[in-house]
Scaffold this motif. Structure first.
Motif, PDB file in Angstrom:
ATOM      1  N   LEU A  59       0.720  -1.078   0.006  1.00 23.68           N
ATOM      2  CA  LEU A  59      -0.151  -0.075   0.112  1.00 23.68           C
ATOM      3  C   LEU A  59       1.030   1.424   0.009  1.00 23.68           C
ATOM      4  O   LEU A  59       1.716   1.207   0.754  1.00 23.68           O
ATOM      5  N   SER A  60       0.488   2.225  -0.959  1.00 23.74           N
ATOM      6  CA  SER A  60       1.123   3.549  -0.799  1.00 23.74           C
ATOM      7  C   SER A  60       0.326   4.664  -1.166  1.00 23.74           C
ATOM      8  O   SER A  60      -0.648   4.316  -1.955  1.00 23.74           O
ATOM      9  N   GLY A  61       0.546   5.869  -0.555  1.00 24.14           N
ATOM     10  CA  GLY A  61      -0.152   6.882  -1.039  1.00 24.14           C
ATOM     11  C   GLY A  61       0.561   8.115  -1.723  1.00 24.14           C
ATOM     12  O   GLY A  61       1.882   8.011  -1.077  1.00 24.14           O
ATOM     13  N   ARG A  78       0.243  12.630  -1.564  1.00 22.82           N
ATOM     14  CA  ARG A  78      -0.522  13.592  -1.301  1.00 22.82           C
ATOM     15  C   ARG A  78      -0.726  14.626  -2.970  1.00 22.82           C
ATOM     16  O   ARG A  78       0.157  14.799  -3.446  1.00 22.82           O
ATOM     17  N   PHE A 110      -3.018   4.888  -3.274  1.00 23.88           N
ATOM     18  CA  PHE A 110      -4.267   5.963  -3.291  1.00 23.88           C
ATOM     19  C   PHE A 110      -3.871   7.427  -3.202  1.00 23.88           C
ATOM     20  O   PHE A 110      -2.822   7.510  -2.955  1.00 23.88           O
ATOM     21  N   ALA A 113      -4.071  10.898  -1.101  1.00 25.04           N
ATOM     22  CA  ALA A 113      -4.195  11.034   0.405  1.00 25.04           C
ATOM     23  C   ALA A 113      -4.594  12.386   0.345  1.00 25.04           C
ATOM     24  O   ALA A 113      -4.005  13.321   0.726  1.00 25.04           O
ATOM     25  N   HIS A 144      -4.806  14.081   3.821  1.00 24.80           N
ATOM     26  CA  HIS A 144      -3.314  14.446   4.223  1.00 24.80           C
ATOM     27  C   HIS A 144      -2.885  15.639   3.595  1.00 24.80           C
ATOM     28  O   HIS A 144      -2.301  16.562   4.188  1.00 24.80           O
ATOM     29  N   TYR A 196      -1.403  13.668  11.539  1.00 25.33           N
ATOM     30  CA  TYR A 196      -0.919  13.228  10.249  1.00 25.33           C
ATOM     31  C   TYR A 196      -0.357  11.890  10.192  1.00 25.33           C
ATOM     32  O   TYR A 196      -0.820  11.180   9.411  1.00 25.33           O
ATOM     33  N   GLN A 235      -1.891   8.215   8.542  1.00 26.09           N
ATOM     34  CA  GLN A 235      -1.164   7.389   7.813  1.00 26.09           C
ATOM     35  C   GLN A 235      -1.262   5.863   8.435  1.00 26.09           C
ATOM     36  O   GLN A 235      -1.360   4.871   7.444  1.00 26.09           O
ATOM     37  N   ASP A 275      -4.421   4.567   7.461  1.00 24.29           N
ATOM     38  CA  ASP A 275      -4.157   3.977   6.003  1.00 24.29           C
ATOM     39  C   ASP A 275      -3.724   2.732   5.691  1.00 24.29           C
ATOM     40  O   ASP A 275      -4.312   1.983   4.877  1.00 24.29           O
ATOM     41  N   ILE A 276      -2.742   2.547   6.192  1.00 26.56           N
ATOM     42  CA  ILE A 276      -1.765   1.298   6.106  1.00 26.56           C
ATOM     43  C   ILE A 276      -2.704   0.040   6.830  1.00 26.56           C
ATOM     44  O   ILE A 276      -2.962  -1.062   6.377  1.00 26.56           O
ATOM     45  N   VAL A 307       5.168  -1.143   2.775  1.00 26.34           N
ATOM     46  CA  VAL A 307       4.740   0.125   2.403  1.00 26.34           C
ATOM     47  C   VAL A 307       5.842   0.736   1.619  1.00 26.34           C
ATOM     48  O   VAL A 307       7.094   1.465   2.269  1.00 26.34           O
ATOM     49  N   VAL A 367       8.030   3.856   0.661  1.00 24.98           N
ATOM     50  CA  VAL A 367       8.138   4.960   1.005  1.00 24.98           C
ATOM     51  C   VAL A 367       9.551   5.374   0.935  1.00 24.98           C
ATOM     52  O   VAL A 367      10.438   4.796   0.697  1.00 24.98           O
ATOM     53  N   GLN A 397       9.678   9.184   5.147  1.00 27.83           N
ATOM     54  CA  GLN A 397       8.371   8.352   5.781  1.00 27.83           C
ATOM     55  C   GLN A 397       8.846   7.374   6.497  1.00 27.83           C
ATOM     56  O   GLN A 397       7.766   6.711   7.076  1.00 27.83           O
TER      57      GLN A 397
HETATM   58  N1  TRP Z   1       2.555  11.029   3.808  1.00 23.10           N
HETATM   59  C1  TRP Z   1       2.917  10.243   2.625  1.00 23.10           C
HETATM   60  C2  TRP Z   1       3.637  11.323   1.829  1.00 23.10           C
HETATM   61  O1  TRP Z   1       3.687  12.381   2.081  1.00 23.10           O
HETATM   62  C3  TRP Z   1       1.544   9.839   1.645  1.00 23.10           C
HETATM   63  C4  TRP Z   1       0.893   8.933   2.467  1.00 23.10           C
HETATM   64  C5  TRP Z   1      -0.423   8.866   3.220  1.00 23.10           C
HETATM   65  C6  TRP Z   1       1.218   7.620   2.637  1.00 23.10           C
HETATM   66  N2  TRP Z   1      -0.660   7.845   3.767  1.00 23.10           N
HETATM   67  C7  TRP Z   1       0.067   7.044   3.238  1.00 23.10           C
HETATM   68  C8  TRP Z   1       2.411   6.785   1.973  1.00 23.10           C
HETATM   69  C9  TRP Z   1       0.292   5.644   3.465  1.00 23.10           C
HETATM   70  C10 TRP Z   1       2.101   5.424   2.384  1.00 23.10           C
HETATM   71  C11 TRP Z   1       1.309   4.808   3.180  1.00 23.10           C
HETATM   72  O2  TRP Z   1       4.543  10.985   0.782  1.00 23.10           O
END
Ligand code: TRP
Ligand code: SF4
Length: 405
Positions: A12-14, A16, A45, A47, A50, A136, A140, A143-144, A152, A154, A158
Motif C-alpha cells: 500500500l502506498s499513497g 498527496r 491511493f 491522500a 493528508h 498526520y 497514515q 491508511d496502512i 509500504v 516510501v 516517511q
Molecule cells: N505521507 C505520505 C507522503 O507525504 C503520503 C501517505 C499518506 C502515505 N498515507 C500513506 C504513504 C500511507 C504510504 C502509506 O508521501
C-alpha cells in the motif's frame, strides 16, 4: 520479531495531491509502483485528507490535483487491471480507524515523530499547530493498517511514519488481541485445517518456540497462507498463536525503502517543485528542449575551447540516468578535451528525455480525453478498497466492544 503481514504480501502506498507530477516522481516513485504491481497485490491511493492537513486554508487546489495525479499515474503505467487505485476520502473507514487508534496513541509518540517539528519549521508561514497536523502520521497508520498491508513503499522521510504504525499495531494487538479463550480458539482453528496440516503446524510451532527455528516459522506461515478453509479471524489467531502473542488483528507493516531517486533537477540539485528545477510529465516537447538547452553546465567552460569536468556539470548527472556506456565515454573524453560542445553533449539527453516522455504523454492524452473512464477506474478502486476496509473495521469494532446494536 518478524512481522506477519509481509506474508500477505500486500503493498500500500499513497501520495498527496499537491500539484503536477514530474520526472523526479516518475524515477523515484512511479517506476517502482509499476514494478511492484506485477509482484504484489497493490493498493495506491490519493491522500487527499493528508493534503488538507497543510492546505486547509486553500482546499480549492486539491480537486484538480487529485484528477491530474490519477492521470499521471495511469500515464506512467500504473495499471488499474493489476493495482487498486482509489481516493482516501472516498473510503471514510480510514477516518473511523484513525479516530479509534487515537484513543490508544500516547501524545508523546506523535510529538516525537521528526517530521512534526521539521515541517512546522519549514512551513513557517502556515499555522501547523493544529490537531490534524499532529495526527498526520496516525492517519497514515490508519491508511496502512486498514488494508493490513505488509509492505509500504516510501522514501526516507516517511520511514518514521511506518515505524510509528508498527508501534501502534503492536499496542493495538496487545490491548485487544487477548481473547479470554484465545488458546482454545486457536486449537479449534488448528483442527479446521485438517489432521495433516494441524500436525504440521503444531510441529513447526514447537520447533520455532522451543528451538527458535526460523525455517520452521517461515514454513508455518506459508502453510497458513495457503489455507483456503479457515476464516480470516482463525488465520489471525493462528499467526498469533505461532508467535506466542495474542490474536494478530492489525499486522505490523514494513517500510519498503525506495532508493533515493537519482533523477537530478535542471540545476543539479534533487528534482523538486520547491527548487523550481523540474521537468513536469506533461511538459511540451519544445519546452523540454528549451529547458535542457539552457540548463547550466560546468562554469569553467566559458568558451567552446575551454575543457570541462563532467563531475561539475548537471548535464553529466542526466547522462548517468539516460546514457549507455558508449555515450558516457564520449561525454567524459569530449568534455575534458573540449572536443565536443555543450549543446552537442546535451543532445542525447534531450532525445532520451523526449523518448521517455512521449508514451507517457500519449497515454495521458487518452485519459484526458475520457474523464469518465478515469472516474470509473477510481469508482471501481474505491469500491474494492472499501470492501477490504469494511472487513477490517468489523473486526476492529468487535474487539473494541463496539459492535452492539
Ligand atoms: N505521507 C505520505 C507522503 O507525504 C503520503 C501517505 C499518506 C502515505 N498515507 C500513506 C504513504 C500511507 C504510504 C502509506 O508521501
Ligand atoms: Fe557538461 Fe557536457 Fe558541457 Fe561537459 S560538455 S560541461 S559534461 S554539458
Amino acid at each position: 520479531m518478524e512481522n506477519v503481514a509481509t506474508q500477505h504480501a500486500r503493498v500500500l502506498s499513497g501520495m498527496r495531491p499537491t500539484g503536477r507530477l514530474h520526472l523526479g516522481h516518475y524515477h523515484g516513485v512511479l517506476k517502482n509502483w509499476v514494478e511492484l504491481q506485477h509482484e504484489y497485490q497493490c493498493f495506491f491511493f490519493v491522500a487527499d485528507w493528508h493534503a488538507l492537513t497543510t492546505h486547509y486554508d486553500d482546499p480549492g487546489i486539491i480537486p484538480p490535483s487529485v484528477w491530474e495525479m490519477v492521470v499521471d499515474w495511469l500515464a506512467a503505467g500504473v495499471n488499474p487491471g493489476e493495482a487498486t487505485l482509489f481516493i482516501q476520502s472516498r473510503v471514510p473507514e480510514h477516518a473511523e480507524l484513525h479516530l479509534l487508534l487515537s484513543m490508544i496513541t500516547p501524545l508523546g509518540w506523535l510529538e516525537r515523530v521528526p517530521s512534526y517539528k521539521d515541517q512546522q519549521e519549514k512551513l513557517k508561514e502556515k499555522d501547523l499547530a493544529t490537531y490534524g497536523f499532529l495526527g498526520y502520521p496516525l492517519l497514515q497508520s490508519a491508511d496502512i493498517l486498514i488494508y493490513r498491508a505488509g509492505l509500504v513503499p516510501v522514501g526516507e522521510d516517511q520511514v518514521a511514519h511506518v515505524e510509528l504504525t508498527r508501534e501502534i499495531a503492536r499496542r493495538f494487538n496487545h490491548l485487544y488481541g487477548r481473547e479470554p479463550d484465545f488458546e482454545e480458539r486457536a486449537e479449534a482453528a488448528m483442527k479446521k485445517m485438517g489432521k495433516k496440516n494441524a500436525r504440521l503446524y503444531a510441529n513447526y510451532r514447537k520447533a520455532w518456540q522451543e528451538q527458535g527455528d526460523e525455517e520452521a516459522l517461515a514454513a508455518a506461515r506459508a502453510l497458513l497462507e495457503s489455507q483456503q478453509n479457515i476464516s480470516l479471524a482463525d488465520r489471525d489467531r493462528l499467526f498469533g498463536y505461532l508467535e506466542g502473542s495474542g490474536k494478530v488483528i492489525l499486522p505490523e507493516p514494513q517500510a519498503l525503502l525506495t532508493k533515493a531517486s537519482k533523477m537530478p533537477g535542471l540545476d543539479g540539485q534533487k528534482m523538486s517543485k520547491s527548487y523550481g528545477n523540474t521537468i513536469p510529465l506533461n511538459a511540451e516537447p519544445e519546452t523540454v528542449k528549451k529547458q535542457l538547452r539552457t540548463m547550466p553546465t560546468d562554469p569553467a567552460r566559458v568558451r567552446r575551447t575551454d575543457p570541462g569536468d563532467p563531475e561539475k556539470c548537471p548535464v553529466w548527472q542526466f547522462h548517468q540516468v539516460y546514457s549507455d556506456e558508449e555515450v558516457k565515454q564520449w561525454v567524459q573524453e569530449g568534455c575534458r578535451s573540449a572536443s565536443i560542445g555543450c549543446i552537442e553533449c546535451k543532445q542525447p539527453v534531450i532525445d532520451a528525455v523526449l523518448a521517455e516522455l512521449r508514451p507517457i504523454q500519449e497515454r495521458a492524452a487518452e485519459y484526458e480525453k475520457d474523464p469518465d473512464l478515469v472516474r470509473s477506474i477510481i469508482n471501481e478502486g474505491c469500491e474494492k478498497a472499501r470492501e477490504e476496509a469494511r472487513e477490517t473495521m468489523e473486526e476492529v469494532r468487535h474487539v473494541m466492544s463496539l459492535d452492539y446494536r
